[in-house]
Design an enzyme around this catalytic site. Structure first.
Site, PDB file in Angstrom:
ATOM      1  N   ARG A  94      -8.366  17.147   1.812  1.00 45.38           N
ATOM      2  CA  ARG A  94      -7.003  16.731   2.112  1.00 45.38           C
ATOM      3  C   ARG A  94      -6.086  17.916   1.821  1.00 45.38           C
ATOM      4  O   ARG A  94      -6.482  18.858   1.144  1.00 45.38           O
ATOM      5  CB  ARG A  94      -6.634  15.552   1.201  1.00 45.38           C
ATOM      6  CG  ARG A  94      -7.415  14.297   1.525  1.00 45.38           C
ATOM      7  CD  ARG A  94      -6.472  13.118   1.429  1.00 45.38           C
ATOM      8  NE  ARG A  94      -7.139  11.868   1.731  1.00 45.38           N
ATOM      9  CZ  ARG A  94      -7.242  10.872   0.854  1.00 45.38           C
ATOM     10  NH1 ARG A  94      -6.761  11.003  -0.356  1.00 45.38           N
ATOM     11  NH2 ARG A  94      -7.812   9.741   1.205  1.00 45.38           N
ATOM     12  N   GLN A  97      -6.003  20.319  -1.529  1.00 45.02           N
ATOM     13  CA  GLN A  97      -7.199  20.204  -2.381  1.00 45.02           C
ATOM     14  C   GLN A  97      -7.969  21.523  -2.429  1.00 45.02           C
ATOM     15  O   GLN A  97      -8.346  21.990  -3.502  1.00 45.02           O
ATOM     16  CB  GLN A  97      -8.113  19.078  -1.885  1.00 45.02           C
ATOM     17  CG  GLN A  97      -7.597  17.686  -2.237  1.00 45.02           C
ATOM     18  CD  GLN A  97      -8.521  16.579  -1.766  1.00 45.02           C
ATOM     19  OE1 GLN A  97      -9.205  16.709  -0.741  1.00 45.02           O
ATOM     20  NE2 GLN A  97      -8.542  15.469  -2.487  1.00 45.02           N
ATOM     21  N   GLY A 117      -2.923   8.457  -5.119  1.00 50.03           N
ATOM     22  CA  GLY A 117      -3.819   8.190  -3.998  1.00 50.03           C
ATOM     23  C   GLY A 117      -4.058   9.414  -3.134  1.00 50.03           C
ATOM     24  O   GLY A 117      -4.838   9.375  -2.184  1.00 50.03           O
ATOM     25  N   GLY A 119      -5.514  12.171  -3.966  1.00 57.15           N
ATOM     26  CA  GLY A 119      -6.830  12.768  -4.200  1.00 57.15           C
ATOM     27  C   GLY A 119      -6.803  13.887  -5.226  1.00 57.15           C
ATOM     28  O   GLY A 119      -7.388  14.951  -5.034  1.00 57.15           O
ATOM     29  N   LYS A 120      -6.143  13.634  -6.349  1.00 55.14           N
ATOM     30  CA  LYS A 120      -6.058  14.662  -7.383  1.00 55.14           C
ATOM     31  C   LYS A 120      -7.373  14.818  -8.132  1.00 55.14           C
ATOM     32  O   LYS A 120      -7.772  15.929  -8.483  1.00 55.14           O
ATOM     33  CB  LYS A 120      -4.930  14.325  -8.370  1.00 55.14           C
ATOM     34  CG  LYS A 120      -3.546  14.465  -7.775  1.00 55.14           C
ATOM     35  CD  LYS A 120      -2.447  14.250  -8.787  1.00 55.14           C
ATOM     36  CE  LYS A 120      -2.231  12.797  -9.171  1.00 55.14           C
ATOM     37  NZ  LYS A 120      -1.799  11.947  -8.053  1.00 55.14           N
ATOM     38  N   SER A 121      -8.069  13.692  -8.366  1.00 54.74           N
ATOM     39  CA  SER A 121      -9.279  13.763  -9.204  1.00 54.74           C
ATOM     40  C   SER A 121     -10.313  14.732  -8.640  1.00 54.74           C
ATOM     41  O   SER A 121     -10.968  15.458  -9.384  1.00 54.74           O
ATOM     42  CB  SER A 121      -9.922  12.390  -9.346  1.00 54.74           C
ATOM     43  OG  SER A 121      -8.948  11.395  -9.374  1.00 54.74           O
ATOM     44  N   CYS A 472       8.445  12.918  12.233  1.00 56.27           N
ATOM     45  CA  CYS A 472       8.055  11.517  12.084  1.00 56.27           C
ATOM     46  C   CYS A 472       7.116  11.097  13.219  1.00 56.27           C
ATOM     47  O   CYS A 472       6.269  10.228  13.044  1.00 56.27           O
ATOM     48  CB  CYS A 472       9.296  10.635  12.065  1.00 56.27           C
ATOM     49  SG  CYS A 472       8.959   8.893  11.893  1.00 56.27           S
ATOM     50  N   CYS A 476       8.131   5.393  12.812  1.00 58.68           N
ATOM     51  CA  CYS A 476       8.933   4.413  12.077  1.00 58.68           C
ATOM     52  C   CYS A 476       9.780   3.658  13.095  1.00 58.68           C
ATOM     53  O   CYS A 476      10.004   4.146  14.203  1.00 58.68           O
ATOM     54  CB  CYS A 476       9.789   5.068  10.990  1.00 58.68           C
ATOM     55  SG  CYS A 476      11.341   5.771  11.530  1.00 58.68           S
ATOM     56  N   CYS A 479      12.957   5.481  14.449  1.00 57.24           N
ATOM     57  CA  CYS A 479      12.734   6.574  15.394  1.00 57.24           C
ATOM     58  C   CYS A 479      12.219   6.033  16.725  1.00 57.24           C
ATOM     59  O   CYS A 479      12.446   6.609  17.770  1.00 57.24           O
ATOM     60  CB  CYS A 479      11.735   7.577  14.834  1.00 57.24           C
ATOM     61  SG  CYS A 479      12.419   8.597  13.529  1.00 57.24           S
TER      62      CYS A 479
HETATM   63  P1  ADP Z   1      -4.867  10.301  -7.311  1.00 59.53           P
HETATM   64  O1  ADP Z   1      -5.471  10.637  -8.637  1.00 59.53           O
HETATM   65  O2  ADP Z   1      -4.192  11.468  -6.668  1.00 59.53           O
HETATM   66  O3  ADP Z   1      -3.985   9.101  -7.352  1.00 59.53           O
HETATM   67  P2  ADP Z   1      -7.566   9.806  -6.533  1.00 59.53           P
HETATM   68  O4  ADP Z   1      -8.105  11.094  -6.977  1.00 59.53           O
HETATM   69  O5  ADP Z   1      -7.845   8.622  -7.373  1.00 59.53           O
HETATM   70  O6  ADP Z   1      -6.010   9.901  -6.288  1.00 59.53           O
HETATM   71  O7  ADP Z   1      -8.065   9.561  -5.042  1.00 59.53           O
HETATM   72  C1  ADP Z   1      -7.641   8.482  -4.275  1.00 59.53           C
HETATM   73  C2  ADP Z   1      -8.644   8.150  -3.205  1.00 59.53           C
HETATM   74  O8  ADP Z   1      -8.712   9.185  -2.225  1.00 59.53           O
HETATM   75  C3  ADP Z   1     -10.053   7.995  -3.734  1.00 59.53           C
HETATM   76  O9  ADP Z   1     -10.604   6.842  -3.143  1.00 59.53           O
HETATM   77  C4  ADP Z   1     -10.763   9.223  -3.247  1.00 59.53           C
HETATM   78  O10 ADP Z   1     -12.128   8.990  -3.055  1.00 59.53           O
HETATM   79  C5  ADP Z   1     -10.061   9.508  -1.943  1.00 59.53           C
HETATM   80  N1  ADP Z   1     -10.162  10.926  -1.555  1.00 59.53           N
HETATM   81  C6  ADP Z   1      -9.895  11.995  -2.314  1.00 59.53           C
HETATM   82  N2  ADP Z   1     -10.095  13.140  -1.624  1.00 59.53           N
HETATM   83  C7  ADP Z   1     -10.495  12.781  -0.381  1.00 59.53           C
HETATM   84  C8  ADP Z   1     -10.855  13.507   0.811  1.00 59.53           C
HETATM   85  N3  ADP Z   1     -10.830  14.823   0.858  1.00 59.53           N
HETATM   86  N4  ADP Z   1     -11.220  12.771   1.885  1.00 59.53           N
HETATM   87  C9  ADP Z   1     -11.225  11.423   1.844  1.00 59.53           C
HETATM   88  N5  ADP Z   1     -10.923  10.691   0.768  1.00 59.53           N
HETATM   89  C10 ADP Z   1     -10.551  11.350  -0.333  1.00 59.53           C
HETATM   90 ZN    ZN Z   2      11.117   8.121  11.718  1.00 61.67          ZN
HETATM   91 MG    MG Z   3      -5.291   9.972 -10.568  1.00 56.45          MG
END
Ligand code: ADP
Ligand code: ZN
Ligand code: MG
Length: 642
Positions: A94, A97, A117, A119-121, A472, A476, A479
């Site tokens: 994403r 990343q 959401g 994808g920080k982890s 956008c 939305c 728009c």
């Molecule tokens: P955050 O800590 O930023 O809130 P998470 O790390 O918990 O988010 O990730 C949220 C969701 O996104 C998880 O279900 C994860 O598996 C998914 N995710 C993370 N990176 C990717 C990616 N490159 N492609 C698809 N899904 C991803």
């Molecule tokens: Zn818009």
């Molecule tokens: Mg997190």
């Protein structure tokens, strides 16, 4: 001593000036939005230009630096790519990343700001499994760590936590794994308390460091370090010890909610000298945002929703967010009656029932969860295709979080919010105890009432971010649809309403919003009506919009009365009501054009000749010009200043 006339004159002049300022503020605000959008465009351009020219100046040093981390030919790149695919089963990165992972893999400190959401982890988990040794992860909550450990276990990654409830054998195994060269142990999760309170743990970390086993430190929810953040945790303050004791170990800080000032504070507290900072956009390009008028009859409304679920979203997964536990149960039952696999979810349920609903929904045995905001933490089903808001959220932050649970798989998903005037007061009564609850709710109300500006642009303002409505892509309602508007002066309406409120006050009566409307329409209890006030000649939606506008603009305010069972909201005069004493005061409002109403609004006459009113008129004239400038308003908007 000045005569009453003289004082009155001076007072009038002050009020005129206040009015002019008011107009200037809204002008400046629009200009700010415009400039921010230009700034954004220029920044993008600059970025493209610096990418093409390697001899960029020093002021863009960080931009260039960050750009250099997008590459895929680092010594670790092949391994990282392979692990992404084979261990995490993900096909692509994403936004941000890859950069973040490359920065931390190259041994530099990095802060990543990315919405929940986003994808920080992965940004520390993937480096962890792609490096020797183990990564120490600091996280604030045991429950969050447990979710992560479950997920890692499913992926076959060796990870563990040390907390008060761990068994002796477990502790021994972990402490051993930290030091053992041949161990496959990759991630160790602890709360900051562990660092603060356990000398034994610190001494083990020290040993692991000297043995070259402590590869990386990840601090999740890093904003908890700062007292300026909303989530300050005193134990995060001690984390500076990590960088002081283990200076060669790269640190990665992660958060969804930090302004640059908070980040600077965290940087100081963590003793990180020059971290690279990456900030992901809060824009979710795959989400379609829409606000609809909520049907007034409950049956019609339920039918509306059922049609969506069995039609457009047939066999697709979604969530309906409701205002109350009662609503969530009621809606769920009604949808079930229509043959929809729906279940309610709220805080007042047995833990086992809650996890049943969650699991069955994740496994697609339930199509829709009809929930309160309690359905939040740890919900990350990727293929949620719709989020329906049964009533408005209590703040824009809440709305962003809730609607953001749609489309985590990056495929298109819809966020539909049903807005009704009466819901404002239900939510209002709920947030009455919160410090800035009212203010936050009114921002949400403004969002719902605005049928003109791009939803993305509006959401962005709340995150100090700038989105260009051009980006956008018609994702939305505002728009996409051709909304015709008139700009009207509602000052006379406001004055009529003030008369009604003042009369009620003199009778020692309090008016709920509905009673106020009734009286305005010449309905309801006769003593609450005012003879000189005629019905406004507006339809119901317009009437409600006028009152909501006057509330949001502080001409009116809410006043609450508490009974043992409920909180009732009444409408009172607000801080700006006094301005209406001035005949020439104007309150401009954009109103959706409705062909069924003739003469939608009576406008007060502006007398010319008077210096002050001419000034106001000039302000209005100035205001008209930029408003009709194409760069400011989408072409489709039809403007008539009535
Ligand atoms: P955050 O800590 O930023 O809130 P998470 O790390 O918990 O988010 O990730 C949220 C969701 O996104 C998880 O279900 C994860 O598996 C998914 N995710 C993370 N990176 C990717 C990616 N490159 N492609 C698809 N899904 C991803
Ligand atoms: Zn818009
Ligand atoms: Mg997190």
């Amino acid at each position: 001593m000045a005569s009453p006339e003289e004082i009155q004159q001076e007072l009038d002049s002050v009020e005129y000036e206040l009015q002019a300022i008011e107009l200037q503020i809204s002008e400046l605000h629009e200009r700010q939005v415009e400039l921010n959008s230009t700034k954004n465009r220029l920044k993008k351009k600059l970025k493209q230009a610096t990418e093409q020219s390697p001899s960029a100046g020093t002021s863009t040093a960080q931009a260039v630096d960050l750009q250099s981390f997008v590459k895929k030919d680092f010594p670790w790149s092949k391994k990282v790519q392979k692990n992404l695919d084979e261990i995490f089963h993900l096909s692509a990165f994403r936004p941000l990343q890859l950069q973040t992972i490359n920065i931390t893999m190259s041994g530099k400190d990095v802060f990543l700001v990315m919405p929940t959401g986003g994808g920080k982890s992965l940004c520390y988990q993937l480096p962890a499994v792609s490096s020797e040794g183990f990564t120490l992860v600091i996280a604030p909550l045991v429950s969050l760590m447990e979710d992560q450990l479950m997920y890692l276990e499913r992926l076959g990654i060796s990870a563990a936590t040390l907390n008060a409830s761990s068994t002796k054998e477990h502790n021994k195994w972990v402490l051993n794994a930290m030091l053992e060269k041949s161990s496959e142990f990759k991630l160790l999760y602890v709360t900051p308390e562990k660092i603060a309170k356990s000398k034994m743990f610190m001494s083990k970390l020290e040993k692991a460091y000297h043995a070259g086993r402590l590869t990386r430190i990840a601090v999740d929810e890093v904003h908890c370090c700062s007292q300026w953040g909303h989530d300050f945790r005193p134990d995060y303050k001690v984390l500076g010890i990590l960088k002081r004791q283990f200076p060669n170990v790269p640190l990665i800080g992660l958060t969804a909610t930090a302004t640059s000032n908070i980040l600077k504070d965290c940087q100081k507290i963590l003793c990180v000298e020059n971290p690279l900072t990456l900030t992901a956009s809060f824009n979710r390009p795959n989400l379609y945002y829409e606000v609809r008028d909520k049907p007034s009859s409950t049956e019609d409304f339920t039918e509306d929703i059922a049609k969506l679920i069995t039609g457009r979203y047939k066999d697709q997964s979604g969530i309906i967010y409701c205002f109350s536990q009662k609503d969530s149960e009621y809606v769920a039952v009604n949808l079930q009656k229509m043959g929809i696999r729906a279940k309610h979810y709220h805080a007042n349920m047995e833990a086992a029932d809650k996890s049943d609903v969650h699991r069955n929904w994740t496994d697609n045995k339930i199509q829709v969860v009809v929930a309160t905001v309690a359905f939040g933490m740890g919900i990350d089903k990727p293929d949620v295709r719709f989020i329906i808001h049964h009533s408005l959220s209590k703040s824009m932050e809440n709305y962003y979080q809730e609607s953001g649970r749609a489309g985590r798989d990056d495929k298109k998903a819809d966020c539909i919010l049903y807005y009704s005037f009466t819901d404002i007061f239900k939510v209002s009564a709920m947030v009455v105890m919160e410090n800035v609850g009212q203010q936050k709710l009114y921002q949400m109300v403004s969002f719902c009432q605005d049928k003109e500006r791009c939803r993305r642009v509006q959401i962005a303002q709340h995150f100090d971010e700038v989105w260009d409505s051009k980006d956008c892509n018609q994702m939305c309602d505002n728009c996409r649809h051709d909304n015709a508007f008139i700009i009207v002066n509602i000052a006379n309406h406001a004055k009529d309403l003030v008369k009604i409120l003042e009369q009620a006050h003199s009778l020692d009566e309090k008016l709920t919003p509905l009673k106020l409307i009734d009286s305005w329409l010449g309905k309801g209890i006769s003593k609450l009506r005012v003879l000189s006030v005629a019905p406004p000649g507006l339809n119901r939606v317009q009437i409600e919009a006028v009152i909501a506008h006057l509330l949001v603009q502080q001409y009116f305010r809410e006043d609450f009365s508490f009974t043992p069972y409920t909180t009732i909201s009444y409408i009172k005069l607000g801080p700006k009501a006094g301005l209406l004493k001035n005949d020439k005061h104007t309150i401009m409002m954009r109103m959706k054009k409705d062909s069924t109403t003739k003469d939608p609004v009576k406008s007060p006459k502006l007398s010319s000749g008077d210096k002050n009113s001419a000034e106001v008129k000039k302000e209005r004239g100035d205001r008209k010009r930029p408003l009709s400038d194409d760069s400011r308003m989408p072409k489709k908007v039809k403007k008539e200043v009535v």
